[in-house]
Design an enzyme around this catalytic site. Structure first.
Site, PDB file in Angstrom:
ATOM      1  N   SER A  62     -37.846 100.334 -24.067  1.00 48.59           N
ATOM      2  CA  SER A  62     -37.039 101.261 -22.764  1.00 48.59           C
ATOM      3  C   SER A  62     -36.153 101.361 -23.870  1.00 48.59           C
ATOM      4  O   SER A  62     -35.424 100.061 -24.488  1.00 48.59           O
ATOM      5  CB  SER A  62     -36.965 100.148 -21.616  1.00 48.59           C
ATOM      6  OG  SER A  62     -36.144 101.526 -20.855  1.00 48.59           O
ATOM      7  N   TYR A 119     -34.349  93.500 -16.369  1.00 50.10           N
ATOM      8  CA  TYR A 119     -35.257  94.597 -17.118  1.00 50.10           C
ATOM      9  C   TYR A 119     -35.254  94.815 -18.412  1.00 50.10           C
ATOM     10  O   TYR A 119     -36.128  94.308 -19.589  1.00 50.10           O
ATOM     11  CB  TYR A 119     -35.604  95.861 -16.079  1.00 50.10           C
ATOM     12  CG  TYR A 119     -36.506  97.332 -16.919  1.00 50.10           C
ATOM     13  CD1 TYR A 119     -37.448  97.196 -16.400  1.00 50.10           C
ATOM     14  CD2 TYR A 119     -35.672  97.770 -17.287  1.00 50.10           C
ATOM     15  CE1 TYR A 119     -38.464  97.926 -16.916  1.00 50.10           C
ATOM     16  CE2 TYR A 119     -36.612  99.191 -17.434  1.00 50.10           C
ATOM     17  CZ  TYR A 119     -37.020  98.937 -17.676  1.00 50.10           C
ATOM     18  OH  TYR A 119     -38.836  99.493 -18.127  1.00 50.10           O
TER      19      TYR A 119
HETATM   20  N1  LIG Z   1     -40.053 105.844 -16.710  1.00 45.49           N
HETATM   21  C1  LIG Z   1     -39.044 105.605 -17.410  1.00 45.49           C
HETATM   22  O1  LIG Z   1     -38.139 105.873 -17.279  1.00 45.49           O
HETATM   23  C2  LIG Z   1     -38.776 104.511 -17.942  1.00 45.49           C
HETATM   24  C3  LIG Z   1     -38.169 104.600 -18.796  1.00 45.49           C
HETATM   25  C4  LIG Z   1     -38.465 103.859 -20.431  1.00 45.49           C
HETATM   26  C5  LIG Z   1     -39.342 102.709 -20.387  1.00 45.49           C
HETATM   27  N2  LIG Z   1     -40.749 102.600 -18.957  1.00 45.49           N
HETATM   28  C6  LIG Z   1     -41.724 101.918 -19.747  1.00 45.49           C
HETATM   29  O2  LIG Z   1     -42.886 102.468 -19.891  1.00 45.49           O
HETATM   30  C7  LIG Z   1     -44.159 102.148 -18.470  1.00 45.49           C
HETATM   31  C8  LIG Z   1     -44.757 103.168 -17.934  1.00 45.49           C
HETATM   32  O3  LIG Z   1     -44.296 102.898 -16.626  1.00 45.49           O
HETATM   33  P1  LIG Z   1     -43.995 104.485 -16.316  1.00 45.49           P
HETATM   34  O4  LIG Z   1     -42.721 104.704 -16.392  1.00 45.49           O
HETATM   35  O5  LIG Z   1     -45.421 105.756 -15.726  1.00 45.49           O
HETATM   36  O6  LIG Z   1     -44.298 103.843 -14.563  1.00 45.49           O
HETATM   37  P2  LIG Z   1     -45.388 103.996 -13.247  1.00 45.49           P
HETATM   38  O7  LIG Z   1     -46.140 105.109 -13.094  1.00 45.49           O
HETATM   39  O8  LIG Z   1     -44.748 103.068 -12.486  1.00 45.49           O
HETATM   40  O9  LIG Z   1     -46.908 103.222 -14.369  1.00 45.49           O
HETATM   41  C9  LIG Z   1     -46.425 101.611 -14.338  1.00 45.49           C
HETATM   42  C10 LIG Z   1     -47.916 101.479 -14.946  1.00 45.49           C
HETATM   43  O10 LIG Z   1     -48.199  99.803 -14.981  1.00 45.49           O
HETATM   44  C11 LIG Z   1     -48.815  99.610 -14.413  1.00 45.49           C
HETATM   45  N3  LIG Z   1     -48.688  97.948 -13.919  1.00 45.49           N
HETATM   46  C12 LIG Z   1     -47.568  97.345 -12.689  1.00 45.49           C
HETATM   47  N4  LIG Z   1     -48.024  96.144 -12.854  1.00 45.49           N
HETATM   48  C13 LIG Z   1     -49.439  95.663 -13.254  1.00 45.49           C
HETATM   49  C14 LIG Z   1     -49.965  94.564 -13.330  1.00 45.49           C
HETATM   50  N5  LIG Z   1     -49.329  93.242 -13.202  1.00 45.49           N
HETATM   51  N6  LIG Z   1     -51.426  94.872 -14.259  1.00 45.49           N
HETATM   52  C15 LIG Z   1     -51.893  96.048 -14.450  1.00 45.49           C
HETATM   53  N7  LIG Z   1     -51.080  97.179 -14.748  1.00 45.49           N
HETATM   54  C16 LIG Z   1     -49.865  96.645 -13.658  1.00 45.49           C
HETATM   55  C17 LIG Z   1     -48.650 100.165 -12.703  1.00 45.49           C
HETATM   56  O11 LIG Z   1     -50.734 100.282 -12.574  1.00 45.49           O
HETATM   57  P3  LIG Z   1     -51.115  99.294 -11.256  1.00 45.49           P
HETATM   58  O12 LIG Z   1     -49.976  99.635 -10.342  1.00 45.49           O
HETATM   59  O13 LIG Z   1     -51.905 100.462 -11.173  1.00 45.49           O
HETATM   60  O14 LIG Z   1     -51.507  98.149 -11.814  1.00 45.49           O
HETATM   61  C18 LIG Z   1     -49.140 101.200 -14.273  1.00 45.49           C
HETATM   62  O15 LIG Z   1     -49.988 101.929 -14.010  1.00 45.49           O
HETATM   63  C19 LIG Z   1     -43.449 100.921 -19.043  1.00 45.49           C
HETATM   64  O16 LIG Z   1     -43.622  99.634 -18.983  1.00 45.49           O
HETATM   65  C20 LIG Z   1     -42.467 100.604 -17.876  1.00 45.49           C
HETATM   66  O17 LIG Z   1     -41.251  99.704 -17.967  1.00 45.49           O
HETATM   67  C21 LIG Z   1     -40.273 103.626 -18.551  1.00 45.49           C
END
Ligand SMILES: NC(=O)c1ccc[n+]([C@@H]2O[C@H](COP(=O)([O-])OP(=O)(O)OC[C@H]3O[C@@H](n4cnc5c(N)ncnc54)[C@H](OP(=O)(O)O)[C@@H]3O)[C@@H](O)[C@H]2O)c1
Length: 246
Positions: free
Chosen positions: A142, A155
């Site tokens: 991130s 985080y």
């Molecule tokens: N959105 C942003 O602005 C942003 C910015 C920088 C980095 N990120 C990173 O991008 C990645 C994806 O996040 P996203 O933004 O796409 O958010 P999201 O839509 O909330 O996706 C998060 C994913 O992680 C899975 N997850 C959470 N806990 C888990 C567990 N214990 N075991 C297996 N799967 C798990 C969730 O699936 P289930 O709930 O079905 O398990 C979901 O598929 C993350 O690492 C996040 O930190 C996001």
């Protein structure tokens, strides 16, 4: 083997947001994708969608805090498609609060998912990559770890812990067998902040995402770019921010 077509890619956190967009992008480009997350219904409909357009996809309910689940995910890829070319460790959670709020349970949860989850993925895939003499770890970190701001201390700390592990792994892998890529998204419109406990923090984060956030497909294209490189090219770090993010 360069390009995305024909590669076998396992993706954690594939049930929504960046992971789901990555699954679709890679499958559209001819990869066989193996999807892991806890919400099986979401994964099942994604698999159906990918297969409906002629793609190859499998799914497994996976909790990345359970080491054996990652081993099963990697095993599924090898069983169904004969090998694993790329592990996209993307599952992640975010809790936003000042350190002084002492949200210790939320700290533990972020460490378990964002750090242990990635390490368990490395532990599961490494023996396969070594046996194949080829493999690629693509991991979602991130911009929180690049520009440190209040409320994101733990985080950002989890993301930078992973960034550090990947850099050391890169230096340990100069035999060319294992490649590592750290993808750093800025604000992306996903469900990431929906579970933030503090309602004010949650609303502020949602608003920033709604106003600034880019589509998860932008990150998916970056993942594809890292994967499609020739064997001797390693994309170490990619930062994908909204053009208006400070
Ligand atoms: N959105 C942003 O602005 C942003 C910015 C920088 C980095 N990120 C990173 O991008 C990645 C994806 O996040 P996203 O933004 O796409 O958010 P999201 O839509 O909330 O996706 C998060 C994913 O992680 C899975 N997850 C959470 N806990 C888990 C567990 N214990 N075991 C297996 N799967 C798990 C969730 O699936 P289930 O709930 O079905 O398990 C979901 O598929 C993350 O690492 C996040 O930190 C996001």
């Amino acid at each position: 083997m360069s390009g995305v077509d024909g590669k076998v890619v396992a993706i954690t956190g594939a049930s929504s947001g960046i992971g789901a967009a990555t699954a679709i992008e890679l499958a559209d480009r001819g990869a066989a994708v193996v999807l892991g997350a806890r919400r099986g219904e979401r994964l099942a409909s994604l698999v159906e969608r990918i297969r409906g357009t002629g793609g190859r996809a499998e799914m497994l309910e996976v909790d990345v805090t359970r080491r054996e689940d990652l081993a099963e995910l990697v095993g599924l890829a090898v069983d169904r498609f004969g090998r694993l070319d790329v592990l996209v460790s993307n599952a992640g959670i975010a809790s936003l609060a000042p350190v002084a709020d002492l949200e210790v349970d939320a700290w533990d949860a972020m460490i378990d998912v964002n750090v242990r989850g990635v390490l368990y993925g490395i532990a599961a895939a490494m023996p396969v990559f070594r046996a194949q003499e080829r493999g690629h770890f693509v991991t979602t970190v991130s911009t929180s770890g690049l520009k440190i701001v209040p409320t994101q201390a733990v985080y950002a700390g989890t993301k930078n812990a992973v960034r550090t592990v990947l850099e050391a792994l890169r230096q340990e892998s100069t035999d060319g067998v294992v490649r590592t890529t750290a993808i750093s998204p800025g604000y992306v419109r996903t469900e990431l902040v929906d579970n933030v406990a503090d309602p004010d923090q949650r609303e502020a984060a949602r608003q920033a995402m709604a106003e600034l956030g880019i589509d998860p497909e932008a990150v998916a294209r970056a993942v594809a770019f890292a994967i499609e490189q020739p064997e001797d090219v390693e994309i170490g770090e990619l930062v994908i921010r909204p053009a208006r993010q400070g």
